[in-house]
Design a protein around this motif. Structure first.
Motif, PDB file in Angstrom:
ATOM      1  N   PRO A   1       4.018  -0.954  -8.622  1.00 19.72           N
ATOM      2  CA  PRO A   1       3.577   0.142  -9.491  1.00 19.72           C
ATOM      3  C   PRO A   1       4.689   1.132  -9.861  1.00 19.72           C
ATOM      4  O   PRO A   1       4.482   1.987 -10.725  1.00 19.72           O
ATOM      5  CB  PRO A   1       2.496   0.823  -8.658  1.00 19.72           C
ATOM      6  N   ILE A   2       5.851   1.046  -9.211  1.00 18.90           N
ATOM      7  CA  ILE A   2       6.975   1.926  -9.523  1.00 18.90           C
ATOM      8  C   ILE A   2       8.264   1.101  -9.535  1.00 18.90           C
ATOM      9  O   ILE A   2       8.296  -0.018  -9.030  1.00 18.90           O
ATOM     10  CB  ILE A   2       7.099   3.112  -8.532  1.00 18.90           C
ATOM     11  N   ALA A   3       9.319   1.659 -10.101  1.00 22.59           N
ATOM     12  CA  ALA A   3      10.615   0.967 -10.151  1.00 22.59           C
ATOM     13  C   ALA A   3      11.178   0.837  -8.738  1.00 22.59           C
ATOM     14  O   ALA A   3      11.040   1.749  -7.925  1.00 22.59           O
ATOM     15  CB  ALA A   3      11.581   1.747 -11.028  1.00 22.59           C
ATOM     16  N   LEU A   4      11.808  -0.298  -8.450  1.00 23.25           N
ATOM     17  CA  LEU A   4      12.346  -0.546  -7.121  1.00 23.25           C
ATOM     18  C   LEU A   4      13.856  -0.661  -7.141  1.00 23.25           C
ATOM     19  O   LEU A   4      14.430  -1.204  -8.079  1.00 23.25           O
ATOM     20  CB  LEU A   4      11.745  -1.826  -6.536  1.00 23.25           C
TER      21      LEU A   4
ATOM     22  N   PRO B   1       0.814  -1.227   0.000  1.00 21.22           N
ATOM     23  CA  PRO B   1       0.000   0.000   0.000  1.00 21.22           C
ATOM     24  C   PRO B   1       0.846   1.276   0.000  1.00 21.22           C
ATOM     25  O   PRO B   1       0.458   2.284  -0.590  1.00 21.22           O
ATOM     26  CB  PRO B   1      -0.830  -0.085   1.279  1.00 21.22           C
ATOM     27  N   ARG B   2       1.998   1.221   0.617  1.00 20.53           N
ATOM     28  CA  ARG B   2       2.883   2.396   0.617  1.00 20.53           C
ATOM     29  C   ARG B   2       3.371   2.696  -0.797  1.00 20.53           C
ATOM     30  O   ARG B   2       3.422   3.856  -1.221  1.00 20.53           O
ATOM     31  CB  ARG B   2       4.071   2.172   1.547  1.00 20.53           C
ATOM     32  N   LEU B   3       3.749   1.645  -1.536  1.00 25.48           N
ATOM     33  CA  LEU B   3       4.211   1.834  -2.917  1.00 25.48           C
ATOM     34  C   LEU B   3       3.077   2.298  -3.818  1.00 25.48           C
ATOM     35  O   LEU B   3       3.287   3.134  -4.704  1.00 25.48           O
ATOM     36  CB  LEU B   3       4.828   0.545  -3.449  1.00 25.48           C
ATOM     37  N   ALA B   4       1.889   1.763  -3.606  1.00 20.32           N
ATOM     38  CA  ALA B   4       0.735   2.196  -4.401  1.00 20.32           C
ATOM     39  C   ALA B   4       0.452   3.679  -4.174  1.00 20.32           C
ATOM     40  O   ALA B   4       0.174   4.420  -5.128  1.00 20.32           O
ATOM     41  CB  ALA B   4      -0.490   1.349  -4.045  1.00 20.32           C
ATOM     42  N   GLU B   5       0.533   4.120  -2.933  1.00 13.97           N
ATOM     43  CA  GLU B   5       0.312   5.538  -2.633  1.00 13.97           C
ATOM     44  C   GLU B   5       1.426   6.400  -3.218  1.00 13.97           C
ATOM     45  O   GLU B   5       1.166   7.487  -3.741  1.00 13.97           O
ATOM     46  CB  GLU B   5       0.214   5.745  -1.117  1.00 13.97           C
ATOM     47  N   ALA B   6       2.659   5.926  -3.157  1.00 15.08           N
ATOM     48  CA  ALA B   6       3.775   6.671  -3.761  1.00 15.08           C
ATOM     49  C   ALA B   6       3.561   6.824  -5.267  1.00 15.08           C
ATOM     50  O   ALA B   6       3.783   7.907  -5.822  1.00 15.08           O
ATOM     51  CB  ALA B   6       5.094   5.965  -3.476  1.00 15.08           C
ATOM     52  N   ALA B   7       3.114   5.762  -5.918  1.00 17.48           N
ATOM     53  CA  ALA B   7       2.834   5.836  -7.360  1.00 17.48           C
ATOM     54  C   ALA B   7       1.701   6.824  -7.635  1.00 17.48           C
ATOM     55  O   ALA B   7       1.762   7.603  -8.595  1.00 17.48           O
ATOM     56  CB  ALA B   7       2.489   4.457  -7.894  1.00 17.48           C
TER      57      ALA B   7
END
Length: 99
Positions: free
Chosen positions: A80-83, A52-58
């Motif tokens: 959803p974003i590059a890691l 959920p943190r990555l989804a919000e960052a995206a």
């Protein structure tokens, strides 16, 4: 003079990189988010609820994230974003500030 109080362990890595950025006089890419807990030995630890943190960052238009390698190996599906997975603060500095 009073320091900084953080009650969310996932912000440790962002704070460490902000300090390194200031010291090296190099800015962090504004499209980069940093999520990780930092241990006393400089290791970057996994955090809870990373998806959920990555989804919000995206959703907030971040393009990449520096995360714990331990979290990276536990992710489900395509992020959803590059890691940029790291094991230590030293690796995070290199991934964030270019060496």
């Amino acid at each position: 003079a009073g320091g900084v109080y953080l009650d969310e362990p996932a912000t440790d890595l962002a704070m460490a990189i902000a300090i390194a950025s200031s010291y090296r006089e190099r800015p962090v890419d504004p499209g980069l988010v940093l999520v990780g807990e930092v241990g006393l030995g400089g290791e970057v630890r996994a955090v809870s609820r990373l998806e959920p943190r990555l989804a919000e960052a995206a959703r907030l238009a971040f393009q990449a994230a520096v995360i714990s390698a331990a979290n990276y190996h536990r992710l489900y599906g395509s992020p959803p974003i590059a890691l940029r997975p790291v094991n230590s603060v030293e690796e995070a500095i290199a991934a964030s500030l270019g060496g």
